[in-house]
Write an enzyme that holds these catalytic residues in place. Structure first.
Site, short mmCIF file in Angstrom:
data_model
loop_
_atom_site.label_atom_id
_atom_site.label_comp_id
_atom_site.label_asym_id
_atom_site.label_seq_id
_atom_site.Cartn_x
_atom_site.Cartn_y
_atom_site.Cartn_z
N ASP A 248 -17.48 0.26 -24.77
CA ASP A 248 -18.29 -0.92 -25.05
C ASP A 248 -19.78 -0.62 -24.81
O ASP A 248 -20.13 0.09 -23.86
CB ASP A 248 -17.82 -2.04 -24.10
CG ASP A 248 -18.41 -3.39 -24.45
OD1 ASP A 248 -18.15 -3.87 -25.57
OD2 ASP A 248 -19.13 -3.97 -23.61
N GLU A 309 -19.05 2.14 -29.21
CA GLU A 309 -19.59 0.96 -29.87
C GLU A 309 -21.10 0.97 -29.72
O GLU A 309 -21.63 0.89 -28.61
CB GLU A 309 -19.02 -0.31 -29.23
CG GLU A 309 -19.37 -1.54 -30.02
CD GLU A 309 -20.09 -2.63 -29.24
OE1 GLU A 309 -20.35 -3.67 -29.83
OE2 GLU A 309 -20.40 -2.44 -28.05
C1 NOJ Z 1 -19.48 -5.66 -27.37
C2 NOJ Z 1 -18.19 -6.41 -27.45
O1 NOJ Z 1 -17.55 -6.08 -28.66
C3 NOJ Z 1 -18.53 -7.87 -27.36
O2 NOJ Z 1 -17.44 -8.68 -27.66
C4 NOJ Z 1 -19.07 -8.14 -25.99
O3 NOJ Z 1 -19.48 -9.48 -25.91
C5 NOJ Z 1 -20.26 -7.24 -25.68
N1 NOJ Z 1 -20.03 -5.88 -26.06
C6 NOJ Z 1 -20.57 -7.24 -24.21
O4 NOJ Z 1 -19.55 -6.58 -23.52
#
Ligand code: NOJ
Length: 613
Positions: A248, A309
């Site tokens: 993440d 991500e």
């Molecule tokens: C990316 C995640 O996909 C999202 O859902 C989340 O709110 C943020 N990161 C913070 O963790």
């Protein structure tokens, strides 16, 4: 043992039993060039040469991974929220669909201030989702169906309920406990990604940093405890047999020394020429950290991967993809791209070139739990995708669901024909649209309130899946969908007819309300319809599994009229998508392998895609 000790001091990996599902290497199988041997090592692939830093046969390079958002996938205990036994009970759906792996969004103990991306214990299962034993059963059940499991790791921040953060609050200013987070006497000017300031003041006057919600304090990645704790977390899940991690906000962990103010005009994410990056993205220490994580993954048998991500431009991405670090970044470029052949081609060219240059992998993504569903994106005036108005941000726009569905089906054939891996977000295989009519009081995404209700938030793509029946909860929770291949899906019981089905959910219903018009979109209804979106995905994945041209590799663009994309892949495969408004002749071919909608003789109608041999 206290909760704090449990998460802080996991026993070293070597001392834990290897007898669990971890012992079953998901990579076990007959070795072939470029494919894993039973021990997880790779036979050399002469075609790959020595120039590439990563194994060209790694499973994740061309896998189709299905994102499970556990709270909304399937609910085994009938409390209106999905859970891990629910996922286990629906593995047939995923095996029948033909995906190679699932990615589980967070299921860890969490107050759910941000849907579980606020983690209170990184090494456990939230009781609402089940237990560690349920997790182990899921990994084993998936492995039995040849499906790997990857899990989400959330290293930028935790929950304000994490024992270390609670200890930091209790210990006060200047304490060692506070050093694991980012506490200051004065805030700087940073803004939260979710809206509003990125700092919150605590009772003793200090402020802590949270790049997301105030319930998600950022870790201090320059603290050895934090580094060691996350190494333990990686090992904990690797020991349990996961095939890898989705990381993440992988670009934000380290903040620039001294926490300088954001300079006006600087930019988060991809940069245009001349723009400056914000001081909390892409800090050089990240590369070293990910190299150390790669070593941990590589110390395990089999072939474990990470997918990061982040939103990036090519210059930002290159260092992560080169060398011995992350190797894989999500390719988000297609998600904000409007329905335009030229704009799709630009994104594809740039990403494909980057992957070829670096030897890294950038799997394609058309949907996830953070963006409006593609049926809806493609079903609105495409200028609104280019420049969303305040009305659009609140979900107030005309949507042509029929048009959006046709385009989303064509886009699915494009996604699965592109070189490399692909991610499918749960429900996209059913062609679900965004649920735009969730009442304000039912919204759960913190973005809704933090943007002072100027953005509807991300709940509309997180609605519980419809499995069967003709009314909410559409089998989410209590009604079984007939197993794939079972006769008479028409005969699937209506939730109302099943004792306890509605009752089990009670007046509370599903955690987010489902639309009233999803009866035709359920898994059971779509299984029975040969022309359904579900059956299109099944057919595409079945072809992709066997066709030697599909998966990793190269593409060659073909000359086409404006508004049409076509590429060839060796041996003997052509994809064509008509983004325009008039039918166009199919390129030369022997057979039509699959079409996203009816063809008009030898013409490809607008908003239709086709696979040709
Ligand atoms: C990316 C995640 O996909 C999202 O859902 C989340 O709110 C943020 N990161 C913070 O963790």
């Amino acid at each position: 043992m206290s909760a704090e000790n449990r998460s802080a001091e996991r026993p070293p990996a070597e001392s834990r039993s290897a007898a669990g599902p971890a012992a079953e290497s998901p990579a076990a199988g007959t070795p072939s060039p470029g494919h894993p041997s039973p021990e997880g090592r790779f036979e050399s692939d002469p075609a790959a040469g020595d120039a590439r830093p990563y194994d060209q046969g790694a499973w994740w390079r061309d896998a189709v991974v299905y994102q499970v958002y556990p709270r909304s996938f399937a609910d085994a205990n009938g409390d209106g929220e999905g859970d891990l036994p629910g996922v286990l009970s629906r593995l047939d759906h995923l095996a029948d669909l033909g995906v190679n792996a699932i990615w589980l969004s967070p299921f860890y103990p969490s107050p759910l201030a941000d849907g579980g991306y606020d983690v209170a214990d990184y090494c456990d299962v939230d009781p609402r989702y089940g237990t560690l034993a349920d997790f182990d059963a899921l990994v084993a059940g998936a492995a039995a169906k040849n499906i790997k499991v990857i899990v989400d790791i959330v290293p930028n921040h935790c929950s304000a309920e994490h024992p270390w953060f609670r200890a930091a609050l209790a210990a006060g200013p200047g304490s060692p406990e506070r050093e694991r987070f980012v506490f200051r006497d004065e805030p700087n000017n940073w803004q939260s990604v979710f809206g509003g300031p990125a700092w919150t003041q605590v009772a003793d006057g200090q402020w802590y940093l949270h790049l997301f919600d105030s319930a998600q304090p950022d870790w201090n990645w320059r603290h050895p405890d934090v580094i060691a704790m996350f190494e333990g977390v990686l090992r904990f899940w690797l020991d349990r047999g996961v095939a890898g991690f989705r990381i993440d906000v992988a670009n934000m962990l380290f903040k620039q020394d001294g926490l300088p103010d954001v300079v006006p005009g600087s930019q988060s994410g991809p940069l245009m020429p001349g723009q400056t990056a914000v001081p909390y993205e892409h800090q050089p220490e990240l590369l070293e950290l990910y190299r150390s994580w790669r070593k941990i993954l590589d110390s395990y048998p089999g072939d474990r991967g990470t997918v990061a991500e982040m939103w990036f431009d090519t210059d930002q991405a290159r260092p992560y993809l080169t060398g011995d670090g992350l190797a894989q970044l999500f390719n988000f470029g297609l998600m904000p791209t409007p329905w335009s052949a030229e704009e799709f081609r630009t994104v594809i060219d740039e990403s494909h070139r980057l992957a070829r240059e670096t030897g890294g992998s950038i799997p394609w993504v058309l949907g996830n739990h953070d963006v409006p569903r593609m049926v809806t994106r493609f079903g609105v005036d495409q200028d609104l995708v280019r420049a969303p108005t305040p009305e659009v941000l609140l979900g107030r726009m005309d949507v042509d669901v029929e048009l959006g569905t046709r385009r989303a089906r064509a886009a699915a054939l494009l996604l699965l024909a592109l070189p490399g891996g692909a991610y499918i977000y749960q429900g996209d295989e059913l062609g679900l649209p965004e649920h735009l009519a969730i009442p304000d009081e039912a919204r759960r995404d913190p973005m809704f309130e933090r943007t002072l209700r100027t953005f509807m938030g991300r709940d509309g793509c997180r609605v519980p899946l419809p499995w069967s029946g003709t009314a909410a909860p559409y089998g989410f929770g209590a009604v079984d969908v007939p197993a794939p291949g079972a006769p008479d899906p028409e005969g699937a019981p209506d939730p109302e007819d099943v004792p306890g089905a509605q009752g089990a959910l009670g007046a509370r219903g599903t955690w987010l309300p489902q639309p009233e018009d999803w009866a035709g979109l359920t898994v059971a209804a779509q299984r029975a319809d040969p022309a359904s979106t579900l059956n299109l995905y099944r057919a595409a994945l079945a072809i992709r599994r066997d066709h030697p041209a599909l998966g990793d590799g190269d593409l060659t663009w073909l000359d086409t009229p404006p508004g049409v994309l076509a590429f060839a892949r060796d041996p003997g495969f052509t994809l064509m998508v008509n983004f325009g408004s008039v039918p166009v002749p199919l390129t030369r071919h022997r057979d039509v392998l699959l079409a996203s909608g009816p063809l008009d003789g030898d013409l490809l109608p607008p908003d239709t895609g086709v696979w040709l041999s």
